[in-house]
Design an enzyme around this catalytic site. Structure first.
Site, short mmCIF file in Angstrom:
data_model
loop_
_atom_site.label_atom_id
_atom_site.label_comp_id
_atom_site.label_asym_id
_atom_site.label_seq_id
_atom_site.Cartn_x
_atom_site.Cartn_y
_atom_site.Cartn_z
N GLU A 182 10.26 -36.91 -9.11
CA GLU A 182 11.02 -35.66 -8.88
C GLU A 182 11.94 -35.38 -10.08
O GLU A 182 12.06 -34.23 -10.52
CB GLU A 182 11.85 -35.77 -7.58
CG GLU A 182 11.04 -35.74 -6.29
CD GLU A 182 10.34 -37.08 -5.98
OE1 GLU A 182 10.62 -38.09 -6.65
OE2 GLU A 182 9.50 -37.10 -5.06
N GLU A 241 13.16 -45.62 -14.08
CA GLU A 241 13.36 -44.80 -15.31
C GLU A 241 13.20 -43.31 -14.98
O GLU A 241 12.71 -42.52 -15.80
CB GLU A 241 12.44 -45.28 -16.43
CG GLU A 241 12.79 -46.70 -16.80
CD GLU A 241 12.46 -47.11 -18.20
OE1 GLU A 241 12.31 -46.23 -19.07
OE2 GLU A 241 12.39 -48.33 -18.44
#
Ligand code: CAA
Ligand code: FAD
Length: 386
Positions: A372, A368
């Site tokens: 980052e 999901e």
């Protein structure tokens, strides 16, 4: 500001905790070891309203609010993370999008079956060459003269793919338009042209079955389009905002289980004539674990509250959801790591659940949207730059 929960919220938390502790936790080690899909437990969750917590009763759900969803997810994840992955896909990635963008017929058909726990749903965005860079998808849906679409292409890493009856699929309908050329479709896996690949062997959440799926001249009717043609990417992103609150809750559940096991252990285990919890170095770790756990929970409840506000007044909660997911997933990984360390050799042993919490926590930093990508979403929102 009110830090208390309503009676209704406490009730669903209690139901989830009871099922998690009585039914799910006792078989968590078995499901982790065998990778067996926990169908019977999923049905129990469905029968108790936990597969459609925010789904209105008229579509088979529990009709509760986003805070209730967080509280219930935390409990199920504390029992077993794999169960909470299946629960989160059904609740937030599957039901949520159809409730928001679907027709009345789509809600009655698809949402009801999943919310009642009779069927399993899935959400297919990722492809072998496009995960974070989701608009680089190649799966194509070509419109026919009669308004139907012929779909060809592959999707990878699909949670519940091996068992799903229905899937929310994202496919390119106009490649020249990039993000604005993506359309969402409702897929019935019993129809011709749908194929499932092998179940992926994974580091953690092993009982949550994941596989590649393939479409070969699959025909979707005009009625199978979810929302408007070309609006699929915004649907996917909006649904993922809600999904990220679910994954943050999952991370908190895993972290809480690791933390509670650690609290017990540091009182009982002795070294150099005293409980290991009396060493200052252990105490500092306990204090840091507790701070990270509470920070993650408060940020996740804030995101859920914001989601509730946007449902009433409009707007977005993307930033709050990304902040919650990033904080909670990194807290879970850190807490599980410290929990293994504090348990010494027993932390590394399969006789205790710590190594499982450690393996399960890792996924929350990846799916999901990786950490980052959460940082990218937050920084874009904060700076207005990209
Ligand atoms: N809500 C509504 N619309 C949104 C949105 C949101 N949260 N985020 C972006 N949009 C809109 C933008 O406003 C833009 O609209 P316009 O065309 O009108 O300008 C459009 O979408 C494109 O947005 P960006 O230019 O920001 O898109 P991008 O290519 O730069 O990508 C991204 C942004 C944040 C990196 C996004 O691609 C992303 O989130 N990637 C991660 C993918 C991901 O999370 N995958 C999860 C798969 S499901 C899963 O993992 C389930 C599971 O494990 C159980
Ligand atoms: P990549 O996008 O190739 O990223 C590789 C690395 O590069 C990462 O560290 C990433 O953070 C970094 N990176 C990429 N872009 C940037 C950037 N712009 N700036 C900085 N760093 C960057 N997908 C679905 O659609 N449905 C599902 O049900 C589903 N379930 C999943 C279940 C599991 C167990 C797993 C492992 C994945 C699942 N996924 C699902 C896919 C998941 O969402 C992707 O794996 C995830 O979004 C990352 O994509 P990727 O694996 O292609 O990595």
């Amino acid at each position: 500001m009110d830090f208390g929960f309503t009676e209704e919220q406490l009730m669903i938390q209690d139901v989830a905790r009871r099922i998690a502790q009585e039914k799910i936790a006792p078989s968590a080690e078995h499901h982790d070891h065998t990778g067996e899909f926990p169908l019977e437990n999923i049905r129990t969750l469905g029968e108790n309203g936990l597969m459609g917590i925010e789904v209105p009763a008229e579509y088979g759900g529990a009709g509760m609010d986003p805070i209730s969803y967080v509280l219930a997810m935390v409990e199920i994840a504390a029992g077993d993370a794999a169960h909470s992955t299946i629960m989160s896909v059904n609740n937030s990635l599957f039901c949520n999008g159809i409730l928001k963008f679907g027709t009345e017929a789509q809600k009655q058909l698809y949402v009801r079956a999943i919310a009642e726990g009779r069927e399993i749903g899935a959400f297919a965005l990722t492809e072998p060459q496009s995960g974070s860079d989701a608009t680089a998808m190649r799966c194509k849906a070509v419109k026919q003269a009669d308004g139907s679409f012929v779909i060809n292409g592959k999707k990878s890493w699909i949670t519940s793919g091996p068992v799903a009856k229905y899937i929310v699929l994202f496919a390119m309908t106009d490649p020249d338009k990039g993000a604005r050329g993506i359309t969402a479709f409702m897929i019935d896996t019993a129809k011709p042209g749908f194929h499932r690949g092998k179940t992926e062997p994974k580091l953690g959440i092993r009982a949550s079955a994941t596989c590649e799926i393939e479409f070969e001249d699959y025909v979707a009717s005009a009625d199978d389009v979810l929302g408007e043609e070309g609006h699929g990417f915004k649907i996917a992103m909006g649904v993922l905002d809600a999904g990220r609150i679910g994954i943050a809750s999952q991370a908190i559940g895993i972290a809480r289980a690791a933390y509670e096991a650690t609290l017990t252990y540091v009182r009982e285990r002795k070294a150099f004539g005293q409980p290991i919890g009396a060493f200052q170095m252990t105490q500092a770790k306990i204090a840091d674990m507790k701070c990270k756990l509470d920070a993650a929970l408060l940020l996740t409840l804030r995101a859920a509250w914001q989601k509730g506000q946007t449902e009433k007044h409009g707007g977005r909660f993307s930033n709050e959801a990304a902040i919650a997911k990033l904080t909670a997933s990194e807290a879970a990984m850190w807490i599980a790591h410290q929990a293994v360390q504090i348990h010494g050799g027993m932390g590394y042993s399969k006789e205790m659940p710590l190594e499982r919490y450690f393996r399960d926590a890792k996924i929350t930093e990846i799916y999901e949207g990786t950490s980052e990508i959460q940082r990218l979403v937050i920084a874009r929102n904060e700076t207005g730059l990209r």
